[in-house]
Design a protein around this motif. Structure first.
Motif, PDB file in Angstrom:
ATOM      1  N   ARG A 140      22.186  45.949 -27.256  1.00 28.33           N
ATOM      2  CA  ARG A 140      22.404  47.482 -27.037  1.00 28.33           C
ATOM      3  C   ARG A 140      21.061  48.127 -27.493  1.00 28.33           C
ATOM      4  O   ARG A 140      20.643  49.259 -27.121  1.00 28.33           O
ATOM      5  N   GLU A 141      20.235  47.485 -28.287  1.00 23.20           N
ATOM      6  CA  GLU A 141      18.903  48.007 -28.695  1.00 23.20           C
ATOM      7  C   GLU A 141      17.879  47.279 -28.168  1.00 23.20           C
ATOM      8  O   GLU A 141      17.975  46.275 -27.539  1.00 23.20           O
ATOM      9  N   VAL A 142      16.649  48.032 -28.407  1.00 23.62           N
ATOM     10  CA  VAL A 142      15.429  47.561 -27.608  1.00 23.62           C
ATOM     11  C   VAL A 142      15.027  46.205 -28.571  1.00 23.62           C
ATOM     12  O   VAL A 142      15.214  46.322 -29.594  1.00 23.62           O
ATOM     13  N   PRO A 143      14.831  45.265 -28.188  1.00 25.54           N
ATOM     14  CA  PRO A 143      14.077  44.055 -28.756  1.00 25.54           C
ATOM     15  C   PRO A 143      13.006  44.441 -29.767  1.00 25.54           C
ATOM     16  O   PRO A 143      12.406  45.335 -29.459  1.00 25.54           O
ATOM     17  N   ARG A 144      13.040  43.895 -30.705  1.00 23.69           N
ATOM     18  CA  ARG A 144      12.158  44.249 -32.015  1.00 23.69           C
ATOM     19  C   ARG A 144      10.915  43.307 -31.519  1.00 23.69           C
ATOM     20  O   ARG A 144      10.608  42.210 -32.279  1.00 23.69           O
ATOM     21  N   GLY A 145      10.198  43.963 -30.872  1.00 23.53           N
ATOM     22  CA  GLY A 145       8.845  43.350 -30.377  1.00 23.53           C
ATOM     23  C   GLY A 145       7.809  43.420 -31.513  1.00 23.53           C
ATOM     24  O   GLY A 145       7.122  42.530 -31.520  1.00 23.53           O
ATOM     25  N   ASP A 146       8.009  44.049 -32.220  1.00 27.52           N
ATOM     26  CA  ASP A 146       7.246  44.348 -33.577  1.00 27.52           C
ATOM     27  C   ASP A 146       7.370  42.912 -34.376  1.00 27.52           C
ATOM     28  O   ASP A 146       6.318  42.264 -34.844  1.00 27.52           O
TER      29      ASP A 146
ATOM     30  N   PHE B  69       6.335  48.893 -30.071  1.00 29.06           N
ATOM     31  CA  PHE B  69       7.723  48.514 -30.581  1.00 29.06           C
ATOM     32  C   PHE B  69       7.514  49.118 -32.013  1.00 29.06           C
ATOM     33  O   PHE B  69       8.509  49.336 -32.644  1.00 29.06           O
ATOM     34  N   ALA B  70       6.298  49.171 -32.540  1.00 27.33           N
ATOM     35  CA  ALA B  70       6.266  49.526 -33.947  1.00 27.33           C
ATOM     36  C   ALA B  70       6.435  51.107 -33.911  1.00 27.33           C
ATOM     37  O   ALA B  70       6.648  51.471 -34.982  1.00 27.33           O
ATOM     38  N   ALA B  71       6.284  51.520 -32.785  1.00 29.50           N
ATOM     39  CA  ALA B  71       6.392  53.354 -32.724  1.00 29.50           C
ATOM     40  C   ALA B  71       8.136  53.308 -32.666  1.00 29.50           C
ATOM     41  O   ALA B  71       8.350  54.482 -33.347  1.00 29.50           O
TER      42      ALA B  71
ATOM     43  N   SER C 139       6.914  50.922 -39.197  1.00 28.34           N
ATOM     44  CA  SER C 139       7.011  50.415 -40.642  1.00 28.34           C
ATOM     45  C   SER C 139       5.622  50.429 -41.174  1.00 28.34           C
ATOM     46  O   SER C 139       4.552  50.447 -40.421  1.00 28.34           O
ATOM     47  N   VAL C 140       5.443  50.323 -42.465  1.00 24.70           N
ATOM     48  CA  VAL C 140       4.267  50.586 -42.839  1.00 24.70           C
ATOM     49  C   VAL C 140       3.215  49.398 -42.796  1.00 24.70           C
ATOM     50  O   VAL C 140       2.182  49.356 -42.619  1.00 24.70           O
ATOM     51  N   SER C 141       3.866  48.137 -42.660  1.00 28.03           N
ATOM     52  CA  SER C 141       2.997  46.848 -42.491  1.00 28.03           C
ATOM     53  C   SER C 141       2.497  46.955 -41.220  1.00 28.03           C
ATOM     54  O   SER C 141       1.247  46.532 -40.865  1.00 28.03           O
ATOM     55  N   ALA C 142       3.128  47.373 -40.026  1.00 28.91           N
ATOM     56  CA  ALA C 142       2.929  47.433 -38.666  1.00 28.91           C
ATOM     57  C   ALA C 142       1.646  48.471 -38.429  1.00 28.91           C
ATOM     58  O   ALA C 142       0.634  48.168 -37.934  1.00 28.91           O
ATOM     59  N   TRP C 143       1.624  49.442 -39.142  1.00 32.74           N
ATOM     60  CA  TRP C 143       0.614  50.550 -38.894  1.00 32.74           C
ATOM     61  C   TRP C 143      -0.627  50.388 -39.777  1.00 32.74           C
ATOM     62  O   TRP C 143      -1.552  50.725 -39.419  1.00 32.74           O
ATOM     63  N   THR C 144      -0.391  49.616 -40.885  1.00 24.10           N
ATOM     64  CA  THR C 144      -1.392  49.087 -41.886  1.00 24.10           C
ATOM     65  C   THR C 144      -2.155  48.286 -41.005  1.00 24.10           C
ATOM     66  O   THR C 144      -3.254  48.264 -40.942  1.00 24.10           O
ATOM     67  N   ALA C 145      -1.482  47.342 -40.396  1.00 24.64           N
ATOM     68  CA  ALA C 145      -2.125  46.222 -39.446  1.00 24.64           C
ATOM     69  C   ALA C 145      -3.014  46.841 -38.634  1.00 24.64           C
ATOM     70  O   ALA C 145      -4.005  46.372 -38.067  1.00 24.64           O
ATOM     71  N   SER C 146      -2.464  47.808 -37.950  1.00 33.38           N
ATOM     72  CA  SER C 146      -3.319  48.538 -36.802  1.00 33.38           C
ATOM     73  C   SER C 146      -4.421  49.067 -37.157  1.00 33.38           C
ATOM     74  O   SER C 146      -5.390  49.223 -36.145  1.00 33.38           O
ATOM     75  N   VAL C 147      -4.703  49.466 -38.586  1.00 36.02           N
ATOM     76  CA  VAL C 147      -6.002  49.724 -38.933  1.00 36.02           C
ATOM     77  C   VAL C 147      -6.877  48.553 -39.385  1.00 36.02           C
ATOM     78  O   VAL C 147      -8.028  48.312 -39.062  1.00 36.02           O
ATOM     79  N   VAL C 148      -6.428  47.825 -40.381  1.00 35.47           N
ATOM     80  CA  VAL C 148      -7.034  46.827 -41.115  1.00 35.47           C
ATOM     81  C   VAL C 148      -7.296  45.761 -40.113  1.00 35.47           C
ATOM     82  O   VAL C 148      -8.640  44.857 -40.373  1.00 35.47           O
TER      83      VAL C 148
END
Length: 438
Positions: free
Chosen positions: A338-344, A368-370, A374-383
């Motif tokens: 029923r939900e979008v798969p957690r691609g993140d 998928f992180a959008a 999550s803090v971890s995914a968007w931290t990863a997008s920077v670091v």
């Protein structure tokens, strides 16, 4: 019903958009100058353009207001136009894209012959001799898949040897990705992707084609939610035909489809590869070399490979990824999809285990992180942009071109692990989760 943003709030959004646009314009100016931008200046602009965006997301999330769609699209376009004007930096992959487009247009296939075979070949236009001299790993045939090669061919038809043509095409594709994401997530969440510095840098500035596969994958997910299974299967075949990364989500997207739709997916993928296979070459040869020999900026693999041989390390991590994927698949299938798969989650685990983590690989994870921030995914997008801290970009004679200083990976992955620990703590603390989750 979610309240609509008022005029004052919209002005605040536009102020943040203008602030980020100034950062991207300055970065474009630096990219146009001889040589690449200094790394300190680059990371200054990453902070300049990322921190206000995260603050804006939190502002709207806590007030439960709808994000102004017009401003989201306007500034997303402006940021990408800055990238188009700036052009690539810290990268030379685009020379291969341009050469592949030329080979495809003139010989009917980009596969088979390696670039170094043309170093002294007569009849190659002067502009492409200059491109040939800058191609990375010219002893290997191209690693890029058939659907991506169509984009390279289209870029050649628009303007031979022009990276700007490829940038323009991929910017249009990325805007389509944003439109699809808006079908799957609120505008405030989609803003995280649309205004993400990594996305702007890797697609608009640098013309990495991963965004094409991501767009096709999201299109397949949108179609599957409307039970348009034939179109879903075709889009999935094209997504895998753009990059094999898409294969991670294919069984999850097709979990509610029939056997015939699986056959259609396979036929679509086969039809993309068959014309090139009949001419004697595909991307598989270089993919095998890549999987067997390359290592860069790795996380778990870099640790395990210190005690195990490379093949054994890949086998262990591959099995662990398979176990994680299998557990998630069966749980997802039981819920009725029923939900979008957690691609993140799935791409995050894949990248953590991969021997190579290039910054643009996160383009597969971030949509998928959008949807589920999550803090971890968007931290990863920077670091993860610390991956550009190499001997080549530091101009450090003590380091090999793609060697990283010893402090880079501990800092990069240490920050991601800290953010992940916070996410896990938040999930176990219902009160905190209720205050911060979207």
């Amino acid at each position: 019903m979610t309240p609509i943003a008022n005029g004052r709030t919209c002005r605040y959004v536009d102020l943040v958009g203008l602030w980020c646009a100034l950062g991207y314009a300055a970065l474009a100016f630096l990219a146009q100058r001889p040589g690449d931008p200094d790394l300190p200046a680059f990371f200054l602009f990453v902070a300049w353009t990322s921190l206000p965006v995260f603050g804006l997301y939190l502002y709207f999330n806590r007030r439960d207001q709808s994000f102004p769609l017009g401003s989201l699209i306007l500034w997303a376009v402006v940021f990408r136009l800055c990238g188009l004007l700036g052009g690539p930096f810290y990268e030379d992959d685009f020379y291969r894209y341009l050469w592949d487009g030329y080979c495809f247009a003139t010989t009917g296939t980009p596969y088979g012959a390696v670039p170094e075979a043309f170093f002294s070949a007569p009849g190659v236009p002067a502009i492409f001799h200059g491109i040939l001299d800058r191609i990375n790993s010219p002893e290997l045939p191209t690693i890029y898949a058939p659907v991506t090669q169509v984009v390279f061919l289209l870029g050649y038809w628009l303007k031979p040897g022009s990276v700007a043509a490829l940038q323009a095409i991929l910017i249009v594709v990325d805007l389509a990705t944003i439109a699809l994401l808006l079908r799957l997530a609120p505008a405030g969440n989609a803003m995280l992707y649309a205004w993400c510095p990594l996305v702007v840098k890797e697609i608009a500035f640098t013309a990495h084609p991963d965004g094409l596969g991501v767009c096709l994958l999201l299109a397949a997910i949108v179609l599957s939610r409307n039970h348009r299974w034939r179109s879903t299967a075709v889009c999935l075949g094209m997504a895998v035909g753009a990059k094999i990364f898409a294969l991670v989500l294919v069984p999850l997207v097709l979990v509610g489809a029939g056997f015939g739709h699986w056959i259609l997916f396979i036929v679509t993928l086969g039809a993309l590869y068959m014309p090139f296979a009949l001419q004697g070459g595909t991307d598989f040869e270089s993919l095998l070399v890549f999987a067997r020999e390359w290592e860069f900026n790795s996380a778990a693999y870099g640790v395990i490979a210190t005690v195990l041989q490379p093949f054994e390390s890949k086998l262990v991590l591959g099995l662990l990824c398979g176990v994680f994927w299998g557990r998630y698949y069966f749980r997802y299938a039981r819920t009725g999809a029923r939900e979008v798969p957690r691609g993140d989650w799935l791409y995050g685990v894949l990248l953590a285990a991969s021997p190579v983590i290039n910054p643009w690989y996160l383009l597969w994870l971030l949509p998928f992180a959008a949807m589920a921030p999550s803090v971890s995914a968007w931290t990863a997008s920077v670091v993860v942009l610390l991956g550009y801290v190499t001997g080549l970009n530091l101009i450090d004679g003590d380091l090999q071109p793609y060697q990283q200083p010893v402090w880079v990976r501990p800092l990069e992955f240490g920050l991601i692990l800290l953010a992940l620990a916070y996410d896990l703590f938040r999930r176990r603390s219902p009160d905190l989760g209720d205050r911060t989750d979207n």
